[in-house]
Design an enzyme around this catalytic site. Structure first.
Site, PDB file in Angstrom:
ATOM      1  N   HIS A 156      67.508  52.506  58.668  1.00  0.00           N
ATOM      2  CA  HIS A 156      66.116  52.020  58.183  1.00  0.00           C
ATOM      3  C   HIS A 156      65.156  52.734  59.082  1.00  0.00           C
ATOM      4  O   HIS A 156      65.426  53.333  60.125  1.00  0.00           O
ATOM      5  CB  HIS A 156      66.230  50.439  58.462  1.00  0.00           C
ATOM      6  CG  HIS A 156      66.283  49.886  59.910  1.00  0.00           C
ATOM      7  ND1 HIS A 156      67.504  50.218  60.629  1.00  0.00           N
ATOM      8  CD2 HIS A 156      65.456  49.013  60.454  1.00  0.00           C
ATOM      9  CE1 HIS A 156      67.332  49.515  61.648  1.00  0.00           C
ATOM     10  NE2 HIS A 156      66.034  48.849  61.600  1.00  0.00           N
ATOM     11  N   HIS A 175      62.889  51.402  61.365  1.00  0.00           N
ATOM     12  CA  HIS A 175      62.155  51.211  62.599  1.00  0.00           C
ATOM     13  C   HIS A 175      62.361  52.250  63.562  1.00  0.00           C
ATOM     14  O   HIS A 175      63.226  52.838  63.713  1.00  0.00           O
ATOM     15  CB  HIS A 175      62.765  49.809  63.148  1.00  0.00           C
ATOM     16  CG  HIS A 175      62.346  48.642  62.233  1.00  0.00           C
ATOM     17  ND1 HIS A 175      62.957  47.526  62.117  1.00  0.00           N
ATOM     18  CD2 HIS A 175      61.309  48.467  61.686  1.00  0.00           C
ATOM     19  CE1 HIS A 175      62.466  46.654  61.289  1.00  0.00           C
ATOM     20  NE2 HIS A 175      61.257  47.189  61.004  1.00  0.00           N
ATOM     21  N   ASP A 210      62.805  52.244  66.625  1.00  0.00           N
ATOM     22  CA  ASP A 210      63.969  52.096  67.599  1.00  0.00           C
ATOM     23  C   ASP A 210      65.222  52.896  67.044  1.00  0.00           C
ATOM     24  O   ASP A 210      66.189  52.822  67.688  1.00  0.00           O
ATOM     25  CB  ASP A 210      64.128  50.808  68.350  1.00  0.00           C
ATOM     26  CG  ASP A 210      64.652  49.773  67.166  1.00  0.00           C
ATOM     27  OD1 ASP A 210      63.835  49.660  66.260  1.00  0.00           O
ATOM     28  OD2 ASP A 210      65.448  49.320  67.520  1.00  0.00           O
ATOM     29  N   HIS A 211      65.382  53.210  65.690  1.00  0.00           N
ATOM     30  CA  HIS A 211      66.508  53.895  65.223  1.00  0.00           C
ATOM     31  C   HIS A 211      66.329  55.299  64.695  1.00  0.00           C
ATOM     32  O   HIS A 211      67.107  55.934  64.154  1.00  0.00           O
ATOM     33  CB  HIS A 211      66.680  52.980  63.867  1.00  0.00           C
ATOM     34  CG  HIS A 211      67.290  51.521  64.315  1.00  0.00           C
ATOM     35  ND1 HIS A 211      68.501  51.202  64.324  1.00  0.00           N
ATOM     36  CD2 HIS A 211      66.597  50.678  64.796  1.00  0.00           C
ATOM     37  CE1 HIS A 211      68.685  49.940  64.798  1.00  0.00           C
ATOM     38  NE2 HIS A 211      67.318  49.530  65.036  1.00  0.00           N
ATOM     39  N   HIS A 226      66.223  42.578  56.673  1.00  0.00           N
ATOM     40  CA  HIS A 226      65.627  42.914  57.903  1.00  0.00           C
ATOM     41  C   HIS A 226      64.527  44.003  57.560  1.00  0.00           C
ATOM     42  O   HIS A 226      63.367  43.711  57.985  1.00  0.00           O
ATOM     43  CB  HIS A 226      66.428  43.974  58.962  1.00  0.00           C
ATOM     44  CG  HIS A 226      65.989  44.274  60.068  1.00  0.00           C
ATOM     45  ND1 HIS A 226      65.489  43.411  60.939  1.00  0.00           N
ATOM     46  CD2 HIS A 226      65.708  45.603  60.653  1.00  0.00           C
ATOM     47  CE1 HIS A 226      64.952  44.224  61.982  1.00  0.00           C
ATOM     48  NE2 HIS A 226      65.112  45.308  61.700  1.00  0.00           N
ATOM     49  N   ASP A 234      70.815  46.751  61.719  1.00  0.00           N
ATOM     50  CA  ASP A 234      70.133  45.387  61.989  1.00  0.00           C
ATOM     51  C   ASP A 234      70.299  44.510  60.739  1.00  0.00           C
ATOM     52  O   ASP A 234      69.263  43.601  60.613  1.00  0.00           O
ATOM     53  CB  ASP A 234      68.558  45.580  62.406  1.00  0.00           C
ATOM     54  CG  ASP A 234      68.446  46.417  63.716  1.00  0.00           C
ATOM     55  OD1 ASP A 234      69.401  46.710  64.251  1.00  0.00           O
ATOM     56  OD2 ASP A 234      67.220  46.755  64.060  1.00  0.00           O
TER      57      ASP A 234
END
Ligand code: ZN
Ligand code: FE
Length: 255
Positions: free
Chosen positions: A56, A58, A60-61, A114, A133
Site C-alpha cells: 500500500h 503509506h 513507511d512502506h 486500512h 497493515d
C-alpha cells in the site's frame, strides 16, 4: 523447498520481508520502509534483488523504493488502484493476479480497509501471506480510508486461508494489540499464553512476526468479531458481524 523468508526490522517498528528461491536464486522484497537494513541483508546473503512488491501507499512502506531500485535495478510492482500514488510501477496488480518468485506463484488479494488500495500476497506452496497493515499480529490496521464493512470483508478472506499460513504483517504492534484483545476477552486462555510469549520475545528483542493464522483465529479479536460471546460482551448481541467488527475497531482507536 519452501521459499526462504527473512524478516527485516526497519524504521521504529516496521517490517520488510525478503523471499528467496534457492533453486533459481530469485529474490523478492515485500515493502520498502527504508533502504539501509534491506540492502545490508541482501549484501550479507549475497542475494540479488529482482523485484519489490508493494502492499500500500503509506510512506513507511515505500520510502526506501527509490534508493533500493538505484542500488539493485529491481522491478517495482503494486496495486493498480494506487498506481497514482505509488512509485512508478512496472506492473499494476488487481485481485487474482499472479506474481512469481522464482518457481513459486503468489496470488494477489485486494484487502481494502486500512487504505482503499491495500493488497496482500499469498504464496500457497510455502504458506506465507504478506498482509502488511490489513491483518496484523493480534490486531488489524486502522481504517484510514476504507469502511468497517470493507475491512471485515478483507479480514474474512484472510481468515479463510489455511490455518497453518504464516501471516507476515507490517509492524511490531503485537504487545499493544494483545493488551486490547485482553480487554475484550479477559478469559481467553490462548490469548493469555500468547501475551506471555510475546512479552518474552520483546524482552529478548525478537520479532513477534510472522504469526501463524491459527493463533490469530484463536486470539485476534478482529478475526473473532462474529462470535456470539464477543458481540454479547460488546453489549450488542444482535449486531451483524461487520457491526461488531466496527465497534471493536472504534474501541481500539481510543484504547
Ligand atoms: Zn499503512
Ligand atoms: Fe504501516
Amino acid at each position: 523447498m519452501p521459499l526462504e523468508l527473512v524478516t527485516i526490522p526497519c524504521l521504529k517498528d516496521n517490517y520488510a520481508y525478503l523471499l528467496h528461491d534457492a533453486e533459481t536464486d530469485a529474490t523478492t522484497l515485500i515493502d520498502a520502509p527504508e533502504p539501509g537494513p534491506i540492502l545490508a541483508v541482501l549484501k550479507q546473503r549475497g542475494w540479488h534483488l529482482d523485484q519489490i512488491l508493494l502492499t500500500h501507499h503509506h510512506w513507511d512502506h515505500i520510502d526506501g523504493v527509490t534508493a533500493i531500485v538505484e542500488a539493485t535495478d529491481a522491478t517495482v510492482i503494486g496495486a493498480a488502484a494506487d498506481a497514482h500514488r505509488l512509485p512508478p510501477l512496472a506492473q499494476e496488480l488487481r485481485e487474482g493476479d499472479l506474481v512469481q518468485v522464482g518457481s513459486e506463484t503468489g496470488y494477489v488479494l485486494e484487502v481494502p480497509g486500512h487504505t482503499v488500495g491495500h493488497i496482500a500476497f499469498y504464496f500457497p506452496t510455502s504458506g506465507y501471506a504478506f498482509t502488511a497493515d490489513s491483518l496484523m499480529a493480534g490486531g488489524c490496521g486502522r481504517l484510514f480510508e476504507g469502511t468497517p464493512d470493507q475491512m471485515w470483508a478483507s479480514l474474512s478472506v484472510l481468515a479463510a486461508l489455511p490455518p497453518e499460513t504464516l501471516i507476515c504483517s507490517g509492524h511490531e504492534y503485537t504487545a499493544s494489540n494483545l493488551r486490547f484483545a485482553a480487554s475484550v476477552e479477559p478469559e481467553n486462555e490462548a490469548l493469555a499464553a500468547r501475551i506471555a510469549r510475546v512479552a518474552k520475545a520483546r524482552a529478548e528483542n525478537r520479532a513477534t512476526v510472522p504469526s501463524r493464522l491459527a493463533g490469530e483465529l484463536a486470539t485476534n479479536p478482529f478475526l473473532r468479531a462474529h462470535l456470539p460471546h464477543i458481540k454479547a460482551s460488546l453489549g450488542m448481541p444482535h449486531a451483524t458481524d461487520a457491526e461488531s467488527f466496527a465497534e471493536l475497531r472504534r474501541r481500539k482507536d481510543s484504547f
